[in-house]
Design a protein around this motif. Sequence first.
Motif, PDB file in Angstrom:
ATOM      1  N   MET B   1       0.824  -1.192   0.000  1.00  0.00           N
ATOM      2  CA  MET B   1       0.000   0.000   0.000  1.00  0.00           C
ATOM      3  C   MET B   1       0.877   1.270   0.000  1.00  0.00           C
ATOM      4  O   MET B   1       0.375   2.354  -0.176  1.00  0.00           O
ATOM      5  CB  MET B   1      -0.915   0.051   1.223  1.00  0.00           C
ATOM      6  CG  MET B   1      -1.674  -1.229   1.505  1.00  0.00           C
ATOM      7  SD  MET B   1      -2.728  -1.780   0.158  1.00  0.00           S
ATOM      8  CE  MET B   1      -3.811  -0.352  -0.024  1.00  0.00           C
ATOM      9  N   ALA B 157     -12.517  -3.182  10.285  1.00  0.00           N
ATOM     10  CA  ALA B 157     -11.569  -3.722   9.300  1.00  0.00           C
ATOM     11  C   ALA B 157     -12.129  -4.868   8.451  1.00  0.00           C
ATOM     12  O   ALA B 157     -11.818  -4.978   7.275  1.00  0.00           O
ATOM     13  CB  ALA B 157     -10.281  -4.168   9.985  1.00  0.00           C
ATOM     14  N   THR B 160     -14.974  -3.300   5.532  1.00  0.00           N
ATOM     15  CA  THR B 160     -14.780  -2.167   4.628  1.00  0.00           C
ATOM     16  C   THR B 160     -14.608  -2.671   3.198  1.00  0.00           C
ATOM     17  O   THR B 160     -14.437  -3.867   2.970  1.00  0.00           O
ATOM     18  CB  THR B 160     -13.522  -1.386   5.021  1.00  0.00           C
ATOM     19  OG1 THR B 160     -12.423  -2.299   5.000  1.00  0.00           O
ATOM     20  CG2 THR B 160     -13.659  -0.788   6.411  1.00  0.00           C
ATOM     21  N   HIS B 161     -14.627  -1.752   2.252  1.00  0.00           N
ATOM     22  CA  HIS B 161     -14.493  -2.109   0.843  1.00  0.00           C
ATOM     23  C   HIS B 161     -13.015  -2.301   0.488  1.00  0.00           C
ATOM     24  O   HIS B 161     -12.440  -1.545  -0.288  1.00  0.00           O
ATOM     25  CB  HIS B 161     -15.153  -1.056  -0.032  1.00  0.00           C
ATOM     26  CG  HIS B 161     -16.655  -1.037   0.092  1.00  0.00           C
ATOM     27  ND1 HIS B 161     -17.466  -0.294  -0.718  1.00  0.00           N
ATOM     28  CD2 HIS B 161     -17.480  -1.697   0.933  1.00  0.00           C
ATOM     29  CE1 HIS B 161     -18.731  -0.498  -0.375  1.00  0.00           C
ATOM     30  NE2 HIS B 161     -18.761  -1.331   0.631  1.00  0.00           N
ATOM     31  N   GLY B 162     -12.415  -3.325   1.073  1.00  0.00           N
ATOM     32  CA  GLY B 162     -11.004  -3.622   0.811  1.00  0.00           C
ATOM     33  C   GLY B 162     -10.100  -3.144   1.935  1.00  0.00           C
ATOM     34  O   GLY B 162     -10.545  -2.507   2.897  1.00  0.00           O
ATOM     35  N   VAL B 163      -8.824  -3.469   1.773  1.00  0.00           N
ATOM     36  CA  VAL B 163      -7.829  -3.161   2.806  1.00  0.00           C
ATOM     37  C   VAL B 163      -7.498  -1.674   2.822  1.00  0.00           C
ATOM     38  O   VAL B 163      -7.375  -1.044   3.875  1.00  0.00           O
ATOM     39  CB  VAL B 163      -6.551  -3.994   2.568  1.00  0.00           C
ATOM     40  CG1 VAL B 163      -5.446  -3.590   3.521  1.00  0.00           C
ATOM     41  CG2 VAL B 163      -6.863  -5.486   2.700  1.00  0.00           C
ATOM     42  N   GLU B 164      -7.344  -1.100   1.642  1.00  0.00           N
ATOM     43  CA  GLU B 164      -7.061   0.340   1.558  1.00  0.00           C
ATOM     44  C   GLU B 164      -8.174   1.119   2.263  1.00  0.00           C
ATOM     45  O   GLU B 164      -7.901   2.055   3.032  1.00  0.00           O
ATOM     46  CB  GLU B 164      -6.976   0.755   0.078  1.00  0.00           C
ATOM     47  CG  GLU B 164      -6.693   2.222  -0.124  1.00  0.00           C
ATOM     48  CD  GLU B 164      -7.086   2.699  -1.524  1.00  0.00           C
ATOM     49  OE1 GLU B 164      -7.452   1.886  -2.377  1.00  0.00           O
ATOM     50  OE2 GLU B 164      -7.039   3.928  -1.731  1.00  0.00           O
ATOM     51  N   ALA B 166     -10.079   0.078   4.659  1.00  0.00           N
ATOM     52  CA  ALA B 166      -9.962  -0.150   6.103  1.00  0.00           C
ATOM     53  C   ALA B 166      -8.914   0.773   6.718  1.00  0.00           C
ATOM     54  O   ALA B 166      -9.098   1.316   7.807  1.00  0.00           O
ATOM     55  CB  ALA B 166      -9.607  -1.610   6.380  1.00  0.00           C
ATOM     56  N   LYS B 168      -7.946   3.691   5.565  1.00  0.00           N
ATOM     57  CA  LYS B 168      -8.432   5.076   5.553  1.00  0.00           C
ATOM     58  C   LYS B 168      -9.502   5.290   6.614  1.00  0.00           C
ATOM     59  O   LYS B 168      -9.583   6.357   7.217  1.00  0.00           O
ATOM     60  CB  LYS B 168      -8.948   5.425   4.158  1.00  0.00           C
ATOM     61  CG  LYS B 168      -7.788   5.531   3.172  1.00  0.00           C
ATOM     62  CD  LYS B 168      -8.228   5.925   1.788  1.00  0.00           C
ATOM     63  CE  LYS B 168      -6.977   6.023   0.910  1.00  0.00           C
ATOM     64  NZ  LYS B 168      -7.321   6.243  -0.502  1.00  0.00           N
ATOM     65  N   LEU B 185      -2.566  -3.184  11.139  1.00  0.00           N
ATOM     66  CA  LEU B 185      -1.757  -2.571  10.086  1.00  0.00           C
ATOM     67  C   LEU B 185      -1.904  -1.040  10.114  1.00  0.00           C
ATOM     68  O   LEU B 185      -0.919  -0.311   9.966  1.00  0.00           O
ATOM     69  CB  LEU B 185      -2.175  -3.123   8.718  1.00  0.00           C
ATOM     70  CG  LEU B 185      -1.366  -2.641   7.515  1.00  0.00           C
ATOM     71  CD1 LEU B 185       0.112  -2.976   7.659  1.00  0.00           C
ATOM     72  CD2 LEU B 185      -1.921  -3.241   6.219  1.00  0.00           C
TER      73      LEU B 185
END
Lengths: 452, 452
Positions: B1, B157, B160-164, B166, B168, B185
């Motif tokens: 990321m 976490a 959310t709509h993906g790790v990025e 999460a 944000k 993370l």
Amino acid sequence: MKTRLSSLFTDLYELTMAAVYFEREMFAPATFSFFVRSYPKNWRFFIFCGLEEVISWLEKFSFSEEDLAYLDNLGLFKPAFLDYLKNLRFTGDVFSMSEGAIFFAEEPVLEITAPLPQAQLVETFVINTLCFNSLVASKAVRSVLAARGRMVVDFSARRTHGVEAALKVARNSYLVGFSATSNTLAGKLYNIPVTGTMAHSFIESFPSEVEAFSAFAEIFPDNTVLLLDTYDTITATKKAIDLAKRLEAQGKRLKGVRLDSGNISHLAKEVRRLLDEAGLSYVKIFVSGGLDEYQIEKFLEEGVPVDAFGVGTKMGVSADAPYLDASYKLVSYDGRPVAKLSSGKKTLAGEKQVYRFKKNGFLQKDLVALRNETFDAEPLLEKVMEKGKRLKPKQTLGDIKKHIQMALKEIPDELKAIRPSENSFYCVEVSPHLAALQKKIEEEIRLKEILV
Amino acid sequence: MKTRLSSLFTDLYELTMAAVYFEREMFAPATFSFFVRSYPKNWRFFIFCGLEEVISWLEKFSFSEEDLAYLDNLGLFKPAFLDYLKNLRFTGDVFSMSEGAIFFAEEPVLEITAPLPQAQLVETFVINTLCFNSLVASKAVRSVLAARGRMVVDFSARRTHGVEAALKVARNSYLVGFSATSNTLAGKLYNIPVTGTMAHSFIESFPSEVEAFSAFAEIFPDNTVLLLDTYDTITATKKAIDLAKRLEAQGKRLKGVRLDSGNISHLAKEVRRLLDEAGLSYVKIFVSGGLDEYQIEKFLEEGVPVDAFGVGTKMGVSADAPYLDASYKLVSYDGRPVAKLSSGKKTLAGEKQVYRFKKNGFLQKDLVALRNETFDAEPLLEKVMEKGKRLKPKQTLGDIKKHIQMALKEIPDELKAIRPSENSFYCVEVSPHLAALQKKIEEEIRLKEILV
């Protein structure tokens, strides 16, 4: 976005639990089951996506030196546990439906069996990834179904929850039947067709709308879709017709026009009439602007002449159902089936299999059974990882897309309706053995934990 | 990321438009304005987040060889244009509110002035980034306000709509007043406090609930929050009390208990009573499970004794308002103010400034004016990038967090209500000069483009 995704993407409690398992030497195999509890309003099925991403992540699961230094710094964990994490890799088995499978609420879609700390630590990533990818695929297919064969394109890049989300939306909407995406990076990464022509700013930056239209057509004579609503849609249509005639004189054809605001139902009919009267029946009408499956269905029911839909925000964030009620629950530990009784959140114990019964080419019912039961029907969960290794090669997007196209044909129409009847749900049964086991375990828990 | 985010994250139409600008040598400065059109239901203000990310991305804006090879391969673009892209960097100016600023609908929050192709190409990323970060910050602050000083923690976490996304969510919820996140993370990347103890699976993996509780407390004696609802909340409370007494004998204190399901309003009162009767008034009650600002407010109105809230999915996906109706619109090109007239989507022409008037320490009204107008009030947009270079050092999260805390105090209470009155909106006025300019431009457009 192509770098290894940190294994530190996990809720802290996974690590504190793992620390206790470590201290107590609880390394026996645990099985966790991923499933979705309930349907969003008007949904009757889901499409399973994200498996490939989960497998890749599990294959590379490990904590970096930097991760461990961070954890050490928290002052929570003992050195022996951090040493254990240092060498930890995922060595478990994964049973799963295939990427692109149709699935239903209350049935296991993926089960992971691994030494307890491992199976616990991967929870956050597994849920996030399977949930979001399946959410988007299941939302996007509704636009495809509503469009009844007309082209649908992903326009959501600017409004998704970040760039990663935009990429996944482009990928999954393509898999379920979208024709293309506006997202150039997704086009590059996944080899998905990309599309796009002009925005309002383009029109405004020229001294006049006519000059803007002409400039675009000059440079992209084979790929011009004129945006009509910057100032006034009907006036712009007349300018588009003039341009189309000039293009014809050069042996070229205007590809299309796009409507993005206003009373589109009325405007599209009027634009179609003007184009047809001018002998331009080959010019396609693209529609965009706040579309979703409900709006698409409404247009088609009203006979609005649309050739292609640009679907953006409402699909890309799954606006009316922005999350799935999904869980990843412990169902057995060290050979002992387990369950929780939390109000409204019960789980079915034991390692499972899902059998799918079909009739006349249509799905008839699914049966959730214990994994060691057999039925004369298609078992949906198969082993995709063993001892941490992938068992099957990565599928291409094209293969998954074809598979989904076939699978959709097997879903009864009433479950594919955009507004299905309130009582029409697919039948998911629990096998008598599983039901009996569940009853026994719940009684044992009541005796041991509650009536004390 | 942490890798450079590809500049190819752009809608294809930005590139086709840029190709026409290039051919026509339209490199004059263009100004685009980012603003949000309207409030989600019950929202009356927004918090501006994502600026730092936009600045970093603009500083590094460039197409890689691989990007250009991909674009070449599309067969749409001429070699001269691809050569131009190869050397393209962002050389524009950015005027913006500060990260963490309170802002309102219909006012410019950020304006970019750059050679037209550049200002166009950055649109997709700029909208996505400012929209999502501001959305999450503005949603999360509502839980903070509802909790009236009690601790609120990010538990989102897994949904959310993906790790990025999460990451944000963890960052922005922390900025607006959350105390911590469960996302390890995010804790590492942003130096945010992390928190978490145990899940239901932890309880179930032990032969009994008592053994699970004891094992955790033995290994984390200073950091034990017992999850009570795996089997039966009240029975578990009695087990927790026994454990707390044993801890007291060792000079330790049980930190808290957590309720995650059931009739929490009733259960929390009962659990508090049992704990207090046992002399354990220091043991805190944590509540989680489908919470949002409405549920938090309801608990507090009902006098439910909660010390801390774990807020997950509904905040992390901004469930009731999963996107902002935001735009990035061309407002001037080559010194000429421009506007579009699209139905329901009009834009205000010209480069602007927003002036904020305060009274008795509270926000009174904002005035949207032309940039060259001056008023005796605080100008909110300031130059943050000049000729592609950042003008100010990166702010720390701590500084932004403090700034937001102060800024929230200046918002009138009726705008901070979770369910504000339907008619109470903050006053955003348009300056007479701007209104006159807008009228003039709209009339010119009507004459030139429509009445033809």
